[in-house]
Design a protein around this motif. Structure first.
Motif, PDB file in Angstrom:
ATOM      1  N   SER A  43      37.339  31.991  26.003  1.00 50.52           N
ATOM      2  CA  SER A  43      36.072  32.544  26.473  1.00 50.52           C
ATOM      3  C   SER A  43      36.310  33.201  27.833  1.00 50.52           C
ATOM      4  O   SER A  43      37.317  32.935  28.510  1.00 50.52           O
ATOM      5  CB  SER A  43      35.030  31.431  26.618  1.00 50.52           C
ATOM      6  N   LEU A  44      35.382  34.033  28.247  1.00 45.76           N
ATOM      7  CA  LEU A  44      35.485  34.659  29.565  1.00 45.76           C
ATOM      8  C   LEU A  44      35.457  33.580  30.645  1.00 45.76           C
ATOM      9  O   LEU A  44      36.195  33.663  31.633  1.00 45.76           O
ATOM     10  CB  LEU A  44      34.344  35.661  29.772  1.00 45.76           C
ATOM     11  N   LYS A  45      34.634  32.561  30.455  1.00 44.44           N
ATOM     12  CA  LYS A  45      34.548  31.469  31.426  1.00 44.44           C
ATOM     13  C   LYS A  45      35.903  30.770  31.582  1.00 44.44           C
ATOM     14  O   LYS A  45      36.327  30.472  32.698  1.00 44.44           O
ATOM     15  CB  LYS A  45      33.478  30.471  30.983  1.00 44.44           C
ATOM     16  N   LEU A  46      36.597  30.532  30.470  1.00 41.81           N
ATOM     17  CA  LEU A  46      37.909  29.892  30.544  1.00 41.81           C
ATOM     18  C   LEU A  46      38.917  30.821  31.216  1.00 41.81           C
ATOM     19  O   LEU A  46      39.743  30.374  32.012  1.00 41.81           O
ATOM     20  CB  LEU A  46      38.402  29.475  29.161  1.00 41.81           C
ATOM     21  N   LEU A  47      38.855  32.107  30.925  1.00 40.92           N
ATOM     22  CA  LEU A  47      39.752  33.052  31.587  1.00 40.92           C
ATOM     23  C   LEU A  47      39.531  33.055  33.101  1.00 40.92           C
ATOM     24  O   LEU A  47      40.486  33.140  33.876  1.00 40.92           O
ATOM     25  CB  LEU A  47      39.560  34.464  31.034  1.00 40.92           C
ATOM     26  N   GLN A  48      38.279  32.924  33.521  1.00 42.92           N
ATOM     27  CA  GLN A  48      37.977  32.869  34.950  1.00 42.92           C
ATOM     28  C   GLN A  48      38.570  31.604  35.574  1.00 42.92           C
ATOM     29  O   GLN A  48      39.123  31.648  36.672  1.00 42.92           O
ATOM     30  CB  GLN A  48      36.466  32.928  35.182  1.00 42.92           C
ATOM     31  N   ARG A  49      38.481  30.482  34.864  1.00 43.36           N
ATOM     32  CA  ARG A  49      39.076  29.237  35.359  1.00 43.36           C
ATOM     33  C   ARG A  49      40.595  29.363  35.430  1.00 43.36           C
ATOM     34  O   ARG A  49      41.223  28.894  36.385  1.00 43.36           O
ATOM     35  CB  ARG A  49      38.681  28.047  34.476  1.00 43.36           C
ATOM     36  N   CYS A  50      41.193  29.979  34.408  1.00 48.32           N
ATOM     37  CA  CYS A  50      42.643  30.185  34.416  1.00 48.32           C
ATOM     38  C   CYS A  50      43.056  31.001  35.633  1.00 48.32           C
ATOM     39  O   CYS A  50      44.028  30.663  36.315  1.00 48.32           O
ATOM     40  CB  CYS A  50      43.098  30.904  33.144  1.00 48.32           C
ATOM     41  N   ALA A  51      42.334  32.070  35.909  1.00 50.84           N
ATOM     42  CA  ALA A  51      42.655  32.921  37.053  1.00 50.84           C
ATOM     43  C   ALA A  51      42.599  32.113  38.346  1.00 50.84           C
ATOM     44  O   ALA A  51      43.487  32.233  39.198  1.00 50.84           O
ATOM     45  CB  ALA A  51      41.696  34.107  37.114  1.00 50.84           C
ATOM     46  N   GLN A  52      41.604  31.261  38.463  1.00 47.82           N
ATOM     47  CA  GLN A  52      41.465  30.443  39.677  1.00 47.82           C
ATOM     48  C   GLN A  52      42.600  29.424  39.775  1.00 47.82           C
ATOM     49  O   GLN A  52      43.248  29.307  40.817  1.00 47.82           O
ATOM     50  CB  GLN A  52      40.117  29.733  39.662  1.00 47.82           C
ATOM     51  N   VAL A  53      42.864  28.703  38.697  1.00 43.12           N
ATOM     52  CA  VAL A  53      43.905  27.669  38.702  1.00 43.12           C
ATOM     53  C   VAL A  53      45.294  28.276  38.906  1.00 43.12           C
ATOM     54  O   VAL A  53      46.127  27.717  39.614  1.00 43.12           O
ATOM     55  CB  VAL A  53      43.847  26.834  37.402  1.00 43.12           C
ATOM     56  N   TYR A  54      45.536  29.441  38.296  1.00 48.26           N
ATOM     57  CA  TYR A  54      46.848  30.071  38.377  1.00 48.26           C
ATOM     58  C   TYR A  54      46.979  31.000  39.586  1.00 48.26           C
ATOM     59  O   TYR A  54      47.989  31.678  39.746  1.00 48.26           O
ATOM     60  CB  TYR A  54      47.130  30.875  37.105  1.00 48.26           C
ATOM     61  N   CYS A  55      45.944  31.059  40.425  1.00 50.59           N
ATOM     62  CA  CYS A  55      45.925  31.921  41.621  1.00 50.59           C
ATOM     63  C   CYS A  55      46.171  33.380  41.240  1.00 50.59           C
ATOM     64  O   CYS A  55      47.028  34.069  41.807  1.00 50.59           O
ATOM     65  CB  CYS A  55      46.952  31.452  42.646  1.00 50.59           C
ATOM     66  N   ARG A  56      45.408  33.833  40.261  1.00 47.68           N
ATOM     67  CA  ARG A  56      45.504  35.210  39.781  1.00 47.68           C
ATOM     68  C   ARG A  56      44.132  35.870  39.878  1.00 47.68           C
ATOM     69  O   ARG A  56      43.109  35.205  39.987  1.00 47.68           O
ATOM     70  CB  ARG A  56      45.953  35.260  38.314  1.00 47.68           C
ATOM     71  N   ARG A  57      44.118  37.179  39.772  1.00 45.97           N
ATOM     72  CA  ARG A  57      42.872  37.947  39.723  1.00 45.97           C
ATOM     73  C   ARG A  57      42.657  38.352  38.273  1.00 45.97           C
ATOM     74  O   ARG A  57      43.571  38.862  37.621  1.00 45.97           O
ATOM     75  CB  ARG A  57      42.995  39.186  40.605  1.00 45.97           C
ATOM     76  N   LEU A  58      41.457  38.117  37.768  1.00 48.90           N
ATOM     77  CA  LEU A  58      41.127  38.482  36.395  1.00 48.90           C
ATOM     78  C   LEU A  58      40.614  39.920  36.369  1.00 48.90           C
ATOM     79  O   LEU A  58      39.696  40.276  37.097  1.00 48.90           O
ATOM     80  CB  LEU A  58      40.055  37.539  35.833  1.00 48.90           C
ATOM     81  N   VAL A  59      41.233  40.737  35.531  1.00 48.52           N
ATOM     82  CA  VAL A  59      40.845  42.137  35.381  1.00 48.52           C
ATOM     83  C   VAL A  59      40.548  42.373  33.912  1.00 48.52           C
ATOM     84  O   VAL A  59      41.388  42.107  33.049  1.00 48.52           O
ATOM     85  CB  VAL A  59      41.979  43.087  35.853  1.00 48.52           C
ATOM     86  N   VAL A  60      39.353  42.866  33.617  1.00 51.63           N
ATOM     87  CA  VAL A  60      38.969  43.194  32.246  1.00 51.63           C
ATOM     88  C   VAL A  60      39.063  44.698  32.094  1.00 51.63           C
ATOM     89  O   VAL A  60      38.567  45.454  32.931  1.00 51.63           O
ATOM     90  CB  VAL A  60      37.536  42.709  31.938  1.00 51.63           C
ATOM     91  N   ARG A  61      39.711  45.131  31.023  1.00 50.52           N
ATOM     92  CA  ARG A  61      39.914  46.565  30.828  1.00 50.52           C
ATOM     93  C   ARG A  61      39.649  46.910  29.363  1.00 50.52           C
ATOM     94  O   ARG A  61      40.113  46.225  28.450  1.00 50.52           O
ATOM     95  CB  ARG A  61      41.352  46.902  31.192  1.00 50.52           C
ATOM     96  N   PHE A  62      38.915  47.964  29.132  1.00 48.40           N
ATOM     97  CA  PHE A  62      38.691  48.468  27.780  1.00 48.40           C
ATOM     98  C   PHE A  62      39.686  49.593  27.531  1.00 48.40           C
ATOM     99  O   PHE A  62      39.875  50.470  28.372  1.00 48.40           O
ATOM    100  CB  PHE A  62      37.269  49.031  27.635  1.00 48.40           C
ATOM    101  N   THR A  63      40.311  49.541  26.371  1.00 48.72           N
ATOM    102  CA  THR A  63      41.246  50.602  26.004  1.00 48.72           C
ATOM    103  C   THR A  63      40.881  51.152  24.633  1.00 48.72           C
ATOM    104  O   THR A  63      40.205  50.498  23.846  1.00 48.72           O
ATOM    105  CB  THR A  63      42.692  50.092  25.962  1.00 48.72           C
ATOM    106  N   GLU A  64      41.334  52.330  24.382  1.00 50.98           N
ATOM    107  CA  GLU A  64      41.046  52.994  23.109  1.00 50.98           C
ATOM    108  C   GLU A  64      41.826  52.311  21.987  1.00 50.98           C
ATOM    109  O   GLU A  64      42.987  51.949  22.138  1.00 50.98           O
ATOM    110  CB  GLU A  64      41.479  54.462  23.206  1.00 50.98           C
TER     111      GLU A  64
END
Length: 67
Positions: A43-64
């Motif tokens: 889920s997006l919520k879990l991805l946000q937690r992963c970014a925080q725990v792993y000290c990363r920035r979450l970037v969402v990108r739409f591609t063709e």
């Protein structure tokens, strides 16, 4: 790079085992394994937690999508 591979790489770069990362994320190690193998989608919520725990920035990108 696929999302499961990015998740695994971020965890490894954070020097966390699956067991430790799962505990910090509030999920089971089995579920984390399924996410990192691409058998489940986070889920997006879990991805946000992963970014925080792993000290990363979450970037969402739409591609063709190519046929």
């Amino acid at each position: 790079m696929r999302l499961p591979d990015q998740m695994r790489e971020a965890r490894i770069d954070a020097h966390l085992s699956q067991l430790d990362a799962a505990a910090l994320l509030g999920i089971t190690p089995a579920y984390l394994s399924r996410l990192e193998c691409g058998r489940q989608q986070p889920s997006l919520k879990l991805l946000q937690r992963c970014a925080q725990v792993y000290c990363r920035r979450l970037v969402v990108r739409f591609t063709e999508v190519l046929p």
